[in-house]
Design an enzyme around this catalytic site. Structure first.
Site, PDB file in Angstrom:
ATOM      1  N   ASP A  96       9.888  -4.240  -3.811  1.00 22.57           N
ATOM      2  CA  ASP A  96       9.201  -2.948  -3.763  1.00 22.57           C
ATOM      3  C   ASP A  96       9.166  -2.367  -2.352  1.00 22.57           C
ATOM      4  OD1 ASP A  96       8.740  -3.294  -6.413  1.00 22.57           O
ATOM      5  OD2 ASP A  96       6.554  -3.192  -6.299  1.00 22.57           O
ATOM      6  N   HIS A 248       8.729  -8.076  -1.838  1.00 21.78           N
ATOM      7  CA  HIS A 248       8.784  -6.824  -1.064  1.00 21.78           C
ATOM      8  C   HIS A 248       9.851  -6.925   0.012  1.00 21.78           C
ATOM      9  CE1 HIS A 248       4.721  -6.864  -2.814  1.00 21.78           C
ATOM     10  NE2 HIS A 248       4.765  -5.538  -2.762  1.00 21.78           N
TER      11      HIS A 248
END
Length: 724
Positions: A96, A248
């Site tokens: 992300d 991430h």
């Protein structure tokens, strides 16, 4: 027939629409384009749109049970409500908040080394800024999903804002990689069983727009940076089950994520896990589909503009750094050298030569339509403490200027009339008619103190001195514009002249109060009309001929500054353009030897930096003030701007103290820096454009108001301390 013709009404010709001259239009366009680039940069970097609110968890009564108990892939397209799980021994790695220029390439390198695929949920802002990384993701077989444009919690926003977040993200994807994605992950999302009554309507609406929502089964919690071993343990499914794993590749330091990913992939591949995209794991068509035609070109234009905005901002930041260095260097030089100048000239034993200059002086007053001012000017000269003759050269005035002087019938005052030929010609005519070898030149709107001429000519006791610059002051400073110019004259002109005097490269003898040795004028050919700044031109010529040009701070003259913005614009436009012309005219001094070479390699660079380049870049300080106030960081921006203002205030206060001026006008310094500086910037920018486009600027006569009636000495201000 004649009567019919006489009776026929004339058809009026259509009125011509006024057109904005190119010299005004180009600065406006440059300013607008610069502001647009800055706004786009702030917009893309999400500095104005950032919304960091996170809604706390609420009830989930309205969320279907099969969603709460289902898998991480939620399909609400076409009104259906379906939940899908990842098959066993398959892992969908998701990253992300990227792409990040530091960490995303490292993540991609690890995935490539292990022949693993993943899904990158990218934001529109990061995609716009780093399109090459998105192209690499697609080229290496990864899937790209939408993570909104600016990463807000969509449960706070309307459907219109949701549509905007999605469409802007798709625009960025189209420009970066030529694709459109149907995968969506809401910011701040978690597991399927965490769906609540606030987030579920967003999921339904996004599904109605054709998106497949993907949350996660396992959160590696790499964003906490708990250590490599903990990240691997958090991300490992149990019992061979399939899972969507959250990691991430942006949002901070991700070195633990990169290290953990390498070990994680090796370990789980040995356990028989396959790392696939969402659609590969579900055996569905790819979620990333190519776009073409208008949508593709719109995306390309968007990426181009974003890159241009970043480049422009980068250039402006570099310009701001250069400006900071120039401003601080100039202030440091001024404070140091002005103090040296003041201490030197105020020593009790300081003398320009062995004897004081007592010989008579010729004072030249070139005048063109100075009816409102000329009597005050001439009468101020009659109070001179030094023997003078006054020559008023009327340059074709049409308002009776010459008649006013003649009617005064004052001793040692002559009126010379000539057809209008310009100020340089009027001054040369005056030099030719003058009786004495020392020539003082002044403007027709200026008044002298009784001691001005005496103080102005004392430096000629040194035979090396060819010209002397006096101390020009604003006489009509009762209005705001006049007060601002008063600050500029005291700080920007006279403090500069002290510095240039020490460096022996004085750039300009002010037209309002200056003195010349006749022999020096003859050697350089007199006043020239090659430029619009004949005072700067003649000063540079004298330097190149080997003459010293000095500053006499006690030779005060009070001049009428423009009282309107339009008049100020005209005056400064002429000064700026004329200075550029003079620099260009004397450019060969850079490569010459002797006095000319010294001036060329010392004076010309300083004048170019401090009078042309620095003023052009100085408004960047205010531009970034506005940018920082709008986009942030606000507190740091205000602090930096106040720091610059404080430095300027210290320099201004020092200049006022040296000139024995009251500090009261400095109360308007902050406003002057914000408004007045912008006007000067636009004027200088217009001068640059005129020069670069080969334009010609005519002499522009200022409209005089007669606002300087008498020297301050006539108002009981004869003490050394001047009033504000």
């Amino acid at each position: 027939m004649a009567s019919r013709l006489r009776g026929r009404r004339r058809t009026p010709s259509p009125a011509r629409r006024p057109r904005l001259p190119l010299r005004y239009l180009l600065p406006v366009l440059v300013l607008c384009a610069t502001l647009a680039m800055l706004m786009l940069r702030g917009y893309v970097h999400s500095e104005i749109l950032a919304d960091h609110r996170i809604r706390p968890e609420s009830a989930h009564d309205q969320v279907p049970a099969k969603i709460l108990d289902g898998g991480p892939v939620i399909d609400t397209r076409g009104g259906a409500v379906t939940s899908l799980r990842i098959p066993d021994h398959r892992i969908v790695l998701t990253f992300d908040d990227g792409p990040d220029p530091t960490w995303t390439p490292k993540v991609l390198d690890v995935l490539k080394r292990h022949h693993a695929h993943a899904v990158f949920f990218v934001t529109g802002t990061m995609t716009s800024r780093h399109p090459d990384l998105v192209r690499r993701m697609v080229a290496e077989g990864h899937e790209v999903g939408v993570h909104t444009f600016g990463h807000p919690d969509l449960s706070y926003h309307s459907t219109r804002r949701i549509d905007w977040e999605l469409s802007q993200s798709q625009l960025a994807l189209a420009g970066a990689a030529g694709i459109r994605s149907s995968l969506f992950r809401p910011p701040y999302s978690s597991f399927a069983d965490a769906m609540d009554d606030r987030s579920w309507p967003v999921t339904e609406y996004v599904g109605s727009r054709g998106y497949l929502t993907v949350v996660d089964d396992i959160d590696s919690e790499d964003w906490r940076r708990p250590g490599v071993a903990r990240i691997i343990r958090n991300a490992t499914p149990h019992g061979g089950k399939g899972a969507v794993v959250l990691m991430h590749d942006s949002g901070g330091d991700r070195h633990q994520t990169v290290q953990a990913l390498d070990r994680y992939l090796s370990r789980l591949q040995q356990q028989g896990y396959a790392f696939q995209t969402v659609t590969e794991a579900l055996k569905a068509p790819s979620a990333d589909t190519p776009v073409s035609g208008l949508d593709r070109w719109k995306g390309k234009v968007w990426i181009f503009l974003v890159r241009a905005a970043d480049d422009v901002t980068g250039a402006l930041v570099a310009g701001l750094a250069v400006t900071g260095v120039l401003v601080l260097a100039r202030f440091a030089l001024m404070l140091l050298l002005a103090g040296v100048h003041a201490r030197r000239t105020r020593r009790p034993d300081f003398r320009w030569g062995e004897e004081s200059v007592t010989e008579p002086v010729s004072v030249l007053v070139p005048a063109y339509n100075e009816a409102k001012c000329i009597e005050n000017t001439v009468r101020s000269l009659m109070r001179s403490e030094h023997p003078i003759e006054v020559l008023v050269v009327d340059d074709g005035s049409t308002d009776g200027t010459a008649g006013i002087v003649a009617a005064l019938d004052l001793p040692n005052v002559r009126v010379i009339r000539q057809a209008n030929a310009g100020k340089p010609a009027a001054l040369n005519r005056g030099v030719a008619e003058a009786r004495y070898d020392l020539i003082v030149m002044m403007d027709g709107d200026t008044v002298f103190e009784p001691s001005t001429v005496r103080e102005l000519v004392q430096p000629f006791a040194d035979p090396r001195v060819g010209a002397v610059a006096g101390n020009a002051k604003v006489g009509n400073k009762h209005r705001l514009i006049g007060a601002w110019q008063h600050i500029e004259y005291v700080m920007g002109f006279n403090l500069d002249r002290r510095m240039y005097d020490i460096l022996r490269c004085m750039p300009t003898i002010p037209g309002a109060v200056g003195a010349f040795r006749r022999a020096a004028l003859h050697r350089v050919g007199g006043m020239s009309d090659d430029t619009l700044a004949e005072d700067t031109d003649i000063t540079m010529a004298l330097h190149r001929d080997g003459w010293r040009v000095v500053y006499a701070e006690r030779a005060r003259a009070w001049t009428e500054a423009p009282e309107s913005v339009q008049q100020l614009w005209s005056q400064r436009y002429r000064w700026s353009y004329g200075t550029m012309q003079a620099i260009w005219k004397h450019r060969r001094a850079l490569f010459e030897r002797g006095p000319s070479g010294r001036f060329g390699r010392v004076g010309l660079p300083l004048v170019s930096l401090f009078m042309v380049l620095a003023p052009l870049l100085a408004p960047l300080i205010d531009l970034f003030l506005v940018y920082g106030l709008v986009f942030g960081p606000t507190v740091k921006t205000i602090g930096a701007w106040c720091g610059v203002l404080a430095v300027q205030a210290v320099c201004a206060a020092y200049a006022f103290a040296l000139d024995r001026e009251r500090l009261t006008p400095l109360l308007s310094l902050p406003l002057q820096q914000i408004l007045y500086r912008q006007l000067m910037y636009v004027v200088l920018l217009q001068s640059w454009i005129t020069a670069l486009t080969g334009g010609r600027l005519r002499w522009q006569k200022l409209r005089r108001m007669g606002g300087v009636a008498a020297p301050p000495a006539e108002r009981n201000l004869s003490s050394p301390l001047r009033t504000g």
